[in-house]
Design an enzyme around this catalytic site. Structure first.
Site, mmCIF file in Angstrom:
data_model
loop_
_atom_site.group_PDB
_atom_site.id
_atom_site.type_symbol
_atom_site.label_atom_id
_atom_site.label_comp_id
_atom_site.label_asym_id
_atom_site.label_seq_id
_atom_site.Cartn_x
_atom_site.Cartn_y
_atom_site.Cartn_z
ATOM 1 N N PRO A 246 0.852 -1.197 0.000
ATOM 2 C CA PRO A 246 0.000 0.000 0.000
ATOM 3 C C PRO A 246 0.883 1.241 0.000
ATOM 4 O O PRO A 246 1.789 1.360 0.835
ATOM 5 C CB PRO A 246 -0.781 -0.123 1.319
ATOM 6 C CG PRO A 246 0.105 -0.946 2.203
ATOM 7 C CD PRO A 246 0.865 -1.879 1.301
ATOM 8 N N CYS B 87 2.581 3.668 9.379
ATOM 9 C CA CYS B 87 2.755 4.975 8.745
ATOM 10 C C CYS B 87 3.275 5.987 9.770
ATOM 11 O O CYS B 87 2.689 6.145 10.836
ATOM 12 C CB CYS B 87 1.442 5.464 8.148
ATOM 13 S SG CYS B 87 1.587 7.057 7.302
ATOM 14 N N HIS C 30 7.526 -4.073 8.246
ATOM 15 C CA HIS C 30 8.499 -3.184 7.600
ATOM 16 C C HIS C 30 9.747 -3.200 8.475
ATOM 17 O O HIS C 30 9.707 -2.785 9.628
ATOM 18 C CB HIS C 30 7.916 -1.770 7.498
ATOM 19 C CG HIS C 30 8.779 -0.828 6.718
ATOM 20 N ND1 HIS C 30 8.271 0.257 6.033
ATOM 21 C CD2 HIS C 30 10.114 -0.784 6.492
ATOM 22 C CE1 HIS C 30 9.256 0.908 5.438
ATOM 23 N NE2 HIS C 30 10.387 0.284 5.709
ATOM 24 N N ASN D 36 8.861 -6.532 4.602
ATOM 25 C CA ASN D 36 8.747 -5.375 3.720
ATOM 26 C C ASN D 36 9.909 -4.427 4.021
ATOM 27 O O ASN D 36 10.397 -4.361 5.137
ATOM 28 C CB ASN D 36 7.400 -4.690 3.980
ATOM 29 C CG ASN D 36 7.244 -3.357 3.284
ATOM 30 O OD1 ASN D 36 6.892 -2.363 3.919
ATOM 31 N ND2 ASN D 36 7.494 -3.304 1.993
ATOM 32 N N GLY E 250 7.258 -2.406 -2.637
ATOM 33 C CA GLY E 250 6.504 -1.196 -2.955
ATOM 34 C C GLY E 250 7.150 -0.357 -4.020
ATOM 35 O O GLY E 250 6.852 -0.479 -5.193
#
Length: 324
Positions: free
Chosen positions: A12, A95, A166, A206, A228
């Site tokens: 995303p 985020c 991540h 990620n 990504g």
């Protein structure tokens, strides 16, 4: 045992992984799991759902990533996601932007694992599709592995079994979102350590992965990889994902075939009122490294900006490249 459903995922990314981008990616790989941009709970509950939730059936398997921290609101969003036909709903706990921190959204939630568990539990009770979490290895001054392990332990007690990690810390004070994607060091070793400690969980890594060879190496220790930015800037490497990682034929033979499929899609969307620029901006990297790639990008950038531009701009751009 590899969990093939998350073996290869496309991340995303705000302002990038919209429905047009995801449709383009799907022409390159049919097996990858696609994720939407993060959508906050308020936009889903009170906003234009057609705008925020619409996707093409070709995009399956597709996950909706949601941002929020109110269990009731997230439960409502989980029900909505299931009704819209999504295959998964993913809670953003990674985020680092100031805007989402102020709303108790994103990476700041790693400091509140009990709240995350409450949110996940409420979402699971509201729908039958998988509820997953995407998070960092830590934030600010959290102890690296101990805090990460504690976070996963707390959330996994809800029955959540897929964690997309991540492999960088998020520094919520002092670094911008862009810097948080680049400056904190990658710690793949901590994600591998997490998998060894929780062998029953589906652990997807990620961060910084930029080729299939690297992905294959990581899959020796982990259940899945998520890519990504490399997929956005250099998308044609995705054309080998299905064959190399899933053992099935690749959906497209070459770049021109991918573009021809996207031109057909753009014509349909154009006819429905979508401006070409909103679609074409996602395919600028298709011919990266090929003769004429710069002319291809320039032609689209200049001419697709015209409000009346049609898919003919893409056909013209195609004539400027040579794939040998």
């Amino acid at each position: 045992m590899q969990h093939l459903s998350h073996r290869f995922c496309l991340a995303p990314m705000m302002d990038w992984s919209d429905k047009h981008c995801r449709y383009f990616w799907r022409q390159l790989t049919e097996k990858s799991r696609l994720y939407t941009e993060m959508v906050v709970t308020g936009a889903i509950i009170h906003g234009d759902r057609e705008r925020f939730l619409q996707f093409n059936n070709a995009e399956h398997p597709i996950a909706l990533q949601v941002g929020g921290s109110d269990p009731a609101a997230l439960a409502q969003c989980a029900r909505i996601a299931q009704n819209w036909g999504y295959d998964e709903i993913n809670l953003n706990c990674g985020c680092p932007s100031d805007r989402v921190q102020n709303g108790m959204i994103g990476a700041i939630l790693m400091s509140k694992p009990e709240l995350v568990a409450e949110c996940i539990d409420a979402m699971q009770k509201a729908c039958d599709i998988p509820v997953t979490v995407k998070h960092r290895i830590g934030i600010d001054d959290m102890e690296d592995y101990e805090a990460l392990s504690s976070f996963v332990t707390t959330v996994a007690q809800t029955g959540c079994n897929t964690f997309i990690v991540h492999a960088r810390k998020a520094w919520l004070k002092g670094l911008s979102p862009k810097e948080n994607r680049e400056i904190p060091p990658l710690r793949y070793d901590l994600v591998v350590q997490l998998k060894k400690a929780f062998p029953h969980l589906n652990i997807v890594i990620n961060g910084g992965i930029n080729c299939l060879e690297q992905a294959e190496t990581l899959l020796n220790d982990l259940d899945g990889v998520m890519i990504g930015r490399e997929a956005y800037h250099n998308p044609f490497f995705l054309a080998d994902v299905d064959q190399k990682l899933f053992g099935t034929p690749n959906p497209s033979a070459n770049r021109h075939e991918v573009l021809d499929k996207f031109i057909h899609y753009a014509e349909q969307q154009n006819a429905a009122g979508t401006r070409l620029h909103h679609m074409s901006r996602h395919i600028l990297g298709l011919y990266l490294g090929q003769k004429g790639a710069r002319a291809f990008r320039r032609h689209i950038t200049i001419h697709a900006a015209n409000r009346e531009a049609s898919a003919e701009v893409l056909r013209e751009a195609k004539q400027l490249v040579d794939i040998g």
